[in-house]
Scaffold this active site. Structure first.
Site, mmCIF file in Angstrom:
data_model
loop_
_atom_site.group_PDB
_atom_site.id
_atom_site.type_symbol
_atom_site.label_atom_id
_atom_site.label_comp_id
_atom_site.label_asym_id
_atom_site.label_seq_id
_atom_site.Cartn_x
_atom_site.Cartn_y
_atom_site.Cartn_z
ATOM 1 N N ARG A 153 0.820 -1.221 0.000
ATOM 2 C CA ARG A 153 0.000 0.000 0.000
ATOM 3 C C ARG A 153 0.850 1.265 0.000
ATOM 4 O O ARG A 153 0.613 2.183 -0.775
ATOM 5 C CB ARG A 153 -0.917 -0.010 1.224
ATOM 6 N N ILE A 154 1.866 1.300 0.850
ATOM 7 C CA ILE A 154 2.670 2.528 0.950
ATOM 8 C C ILE A 154 3.614 2.654 -0.246
ATOM 9 O O ILE A 154 3.695 3.707 -0.873
ATOM 10 C CB ILE A 154 3.450 2.566 2.286
ATOM 11 N N ASP A 173 9.966 -6.351 -5.141
ATOM 12 C CA ASP A 173 9.074 -6.959 -4.149
ATOM 13 C C ASP A 173 9.175 -8.457 -4.330
ATOM 14 O O ASP A 173 9.589 -8.946 -5.392
ATOM 15 C CB ASP A 173 7.622 -6.476 -4.369
ATOM 16 N N ALA A 204 9.016 -2.297 2.932
ATOM 17 C CA ALA A 204 8.697 -3.706 3.205
ATOM 18 C C ALA A 204 8.622 -3.902 4.713
ATOM 19 O O ALA A 204 9.297 -3.203 5.470
ATOM 20 C CB ALA A 204 9.785 -4.602 2.621
ATOM 21 N N PRO A 205 7.822 -4.854 5.157
ATOM 22 C CA PRO A 205 7.831 -5.159 6.595
ATOM 23 C C PRO A 205 9.147 -5.822 6.959
ATOM 24 O O PRO A 205 9.829 -6.369 6.089
ATOM 25 C CB PRO A 205 6.670 -6.154 6.748
ATOM 26 N N ASN A 210 14.415 -10.667 5.715
ATOM 27 C CA ASN A 210 15.023 -9.436 5.184
ATOM 28 C C ASN A 210 15.709 -8.585 6.253
ATOM 29 O O ASN A 210 16.048 -7.435 5.989
ATOM 30 C CB ASN A 210 13.990 -8.620 4.386
ATOM 31 N N ARG A 233 11.147 -0.176 8.711
ATOM 32 C CA ARG A 233 11.587 -0.674 10.009
ATOM 33 C C ARG A 233 13.104 -0.594 10.089
ATOM 34 O O ARG A 233 13.808 -0.934 9.127
ATOM 35 C CB ARG A 233 11.148 -2.132 10.215
ATOM 36 N N ASP A 257 13.338 7.520 9.305
ATOM 37 C CA ASP A 257 12.253 7.701 10.280
ATOM 38 C C ASP A 257 12.296 6.575 11.312
ATOM 39 O O ASP A 257 11.661 6.667 12.356
ATOM 40 C CB ASP A 257 10.894 7.710 9.567
ATOM 41 N N HIS A 294 10.171 7.926 14.196
ATOM 42 C CA HIS A 294 9.117 6.974 13.807
ATOM 43 C C HIS A 294 7.741 7.623 13.909
ATOM 44 O O HIS A 294 6.875 7.157 14.657
ATOM 45 C CB HIS A 294 9.195 5.710 14.675
HETATM 46 P P1 NAI Z 1 1.860 -3.816 2.859
HETATM 47 O O1 NAI Z 1 1.687 -5.092 3.575
HETATM 48 O O2 NAI Z 1 0.721 -3.223 2.108
HETATM 49 O O3 NAI Z 1 3.098 -3.948 1.836
HETATM 50 C C1 NAI Z 1 4.312 -4.549 2.158
HETATM 51 C C2 NAI Z 1 4.937 -5.037 0.875
HETATM 52 O O4 NAI Z 1 6.255 -5.481 1.177
HETATM 53 C C3 NAI Z 1 4.178 -6.209 0.232
HETATM 54 O O5 NAI Z 1 3.975 -5.961 -1.140
HETATM 55 C C4 NAI Z 1 5.119 -7.382 0.454
HETATM 56 O O6 NAI Z 1 5.045 -8.361 -0.568
HETATM 57 C C5 NAI Z 1 6.461 -6.685 0.448
HETATM 58 N N1 NAI Z 1 7.537 -7.457 1.045
HETATM 59 C C6 NAI Z 1 7.473 -8.314 2.088
HETATM 60 N N2 NAI Z 1 8.692 -8.831 2.327
HETATM 61 C C7 NAI Z 1 9.501 -8.273 1.413
HETATM 62 C C8 NAI Z 1 10.893 -8.422 1.143
HETATM 63 N N3 NAI Z 1 11.663 -9.235 1.852
HETATM 64 N N4 NAI Z 1 11.424 -7.708 0.131
HETATM 65 C C9 NAI Z 1 10.645 -6.889 -0.601
HETATM 66 N N5 NAI Z 1 9.340 -6.719 -0.403
HETATM 67 C C10 NAI Z 1 8.788 -7.409 0.600
HETATM 68 O O7 NAI Z 1 2.424 -2.792 3.959
HETATM 69 P P2 NAI Z 1 2.360 -1.201 3.934
HETATM 70 O O8 NAI Z 1 1.100 -0.733 4.579
HETATM 71 O O9 NAI Z 1 2.716 -0.724 2.581
HETATM 72 O O10 NAI Z 1 3.523 -0.864 4.976
HETATM 73 C C11 NAI Z 1 4.879 -1.161 4.665
HETATM 74 C C12 NAI Z 1 5.712 -1.043 5.920
HETATM 75 O O11 NAI Z 1 5.771 0.319 6.322
HETATM 76 C C13 NAI Z 1 5.115 -1.746 7.154
HETATM 77 O O12 NAI Z 1 5.419 -3.106 7.177
HETATM 78 C C14 NAI Z 1 5.787 -1.016 8.282
HETATM 79 O O13 NAI Z 1 7.009 -1.639 8.571
HETATM 80 C C15 NAI Z 1 6.073 0.367 7.702
HETATM 81 N N6 NAI Z 1 5.250 1.412 8.329
HETATM 82 C C16 NAI Z 1 5.913 2.478 8.884
HETATM 83 C C17 NAI Z 1 5.217 3.515 9.455
HETATM 84 C C18 NAI Z 1 5.924 4.717 9.992
HETATM 85 O O14 NAI Z 1 5.304 5.541 10.664
HETATM 86 N N7 NAI Z 1 7.207 4.908 9.727
HETATM 87 C C19 NAI Z 1 3.754 3.469 9.557
HETATM 88 C C20 NAI Z 1 3.139 2.338 8.881
HETATM 89 C C21 NAI Z 1 3.883 1.340 8.310
#
Ligand code: NAI
Length: 327
Positions: A153-154, A173, A204-205, A210, A233, A257, A294
């Site tokens: 999503r992000i 990805d 990525a999470p 990773n 992260r 961040d 963060h």
């Molecule tokens: P999401 O679940 O929609 O997307 C994560 C993407 O990462 C997926 O497409 C997944 O296939 C991919 N992925 C998983 N493992 C991977 C790898 N080893 N290599 C490459 N891609 C990989 O998550 P969303 O909502 O986009 O959030 C992403 C990350 O942002 C979260 O997991 C969280 O760590 C971080 N986050 C940080 C925030 C902040 O305030 N700094 C707030 C919200 C999220």
């Protein structure tokens, strides 16, 4: 219809909780502290509790279940701080309150721009009336290739946001996404990402696979002067390798961040404290590394969404209706 809200912040959440409780016809107990054994009693008579990221162990969940709680909602996207197995065994329903990707995606683009335009140096200079130009020449996005790791999503929203800047965009990805391809953004291998990208932004999470994906070896394969942005992260980047990369000049700048071992530091006022995170202290000290605590998610839209949807989930649960936030 009673809900006990823990970690309720007076400066941004309290008023919203009161507003939505009135609209939804709910009675709230608002507690500024994290849920613990000492304040479980506040949940007596509440079917639901509303929490943030404080750990909910099996023992603590049991105490809440014994107090009559049946539903635990967290005002966050992640729910790994709640022992899901124990919750299930205790018959507790767990829910989250996901907020939109735009806040973090905007922030990532801001970090990219701040990094390529050396904004930290510029702000530091203007603060002391140093209006010289030497050392603050920036680069233009139209000339750069930006690599997005993680196109969920992000990451996808970042790619969309970047479309107006005229930069070349590439993505990596584990799973390719059709929307990304439709945007005309090619997926590349990690080695190609390291070789091609001038800026790499992480979305990525953090997983076992990773952890430290950006390490000494990865950095050695990157372009000279590569810029790294991390709003995902801290554990995705090996801090020691990043520090070495900045010191050698291989890495031209970073926007962070998130950092490793930030838990317990961020969201508290530590002005007068001696901290035990040397990597953070070193990174913070570099003129080409921008650090924030963060809070890329922290916008007006985020607060409204998590307060409203966490309460709405409680209402749906108590009315036995279908609840999109149950996990
Ligand atoms: P999401 O679940 O929609 O997307 C994560 C993407 O990462 C997926 O497409 C997944 O296939 C991919 N992925 C998983 N493992 C991977 C790898 N080893 N290599 C490459 N891609 C990989 O998550 P969303 O909502 O986009 O959030 C992403 C990350 O942002 C979260 O997991 C969280 O760590 C971080 N986050 C940080 C925030 C902040 O305030 N700094 C707030 C919200 C999220």
């Amino acid at each position: 219809m009673k809900v006990t809200v823990y970690n309720c912040r007076s400066f941004d959440e309290k008023e919203l909780f009161e507003k939505y409780a009135k609209e939804l016809g709910m009675e709230l107990i608002l507690c500024p502290d994290a849920p613990d054994f000492g304040n479980v009693a506040l949940a007596e008579g509440s079917t639901c509790i509303d929490i943030i990221t404080s750990p909910m162990s099996a023992e603590l969940l049991k105490a809440f279940a014994e107090a009559g709680v049946k539903y635990v909602t967290t005002r966050t996207i992640g729910y790994d701080h709640i022992d899901g197995k124990a919750a299930k065994e205790l018959g507790l329903t767990v829910a989250n309150a996901p907020y939109g990707p735009c806040g973090v995606a905007d922030y990532a683009v801001m970090m990219i721009l701040m990094t390529i335009r050396k904004m930290k140096r510029i702000i530091e200079r203007t603060n002391i009336q140093d209006y010289s130009l030497k050392g603050i020449q920036g680069r233009e996005l139209k000339d750069l290739t930006v690599g997005v790791i993680g196109t969920g999503r992000i990451g996808r929203t970042v790619l969309q946001n970047l479309s107006g800047f005229g930069c070349k965009r590439i993505a990596y990805d584990l799973y390719e996404n059709e929307d990304v391809k439709e945007m005309g953004v090619p997926y590349v291998s990690l080695d190609e990402m390291w070789r091609m990208a001038d800026v790499i932004t992480l979305h990525a999470p953090l997983t076992d696979d990773n952890y430290h994906m950006i390490n000494e070896e990865a950095i050695s394969k990157m372009k000279d002067g590569v810029m790294l942005v991390n709003t995902a992260r801290g554990g995705l980047i090996d801090s020691q390798a990043l520090i070495a990369g900045i010191e050698s000049g291989k890495v031209g700048g970073a926007g962070l961040d998130v950092v490793e071992n930030e838990f317990g530091l961020y969201y508290y006022d530590h002005k007068s404290d001696i901290l035990n995170n040397r990597e953070l202290a070193i990174l913070r000290g570099f003129p080409n590394v921008t650090v924030s605590h963060h809070m890329a998610f922290y916008t007006d839209d985020y607060v409204v969404t998590v307060v409203r949807d966490s309460l709405l989930g409680c209402k749906y649960f108590m009315e036995g209706r279908e609840n999109p936030w149950e996990v």
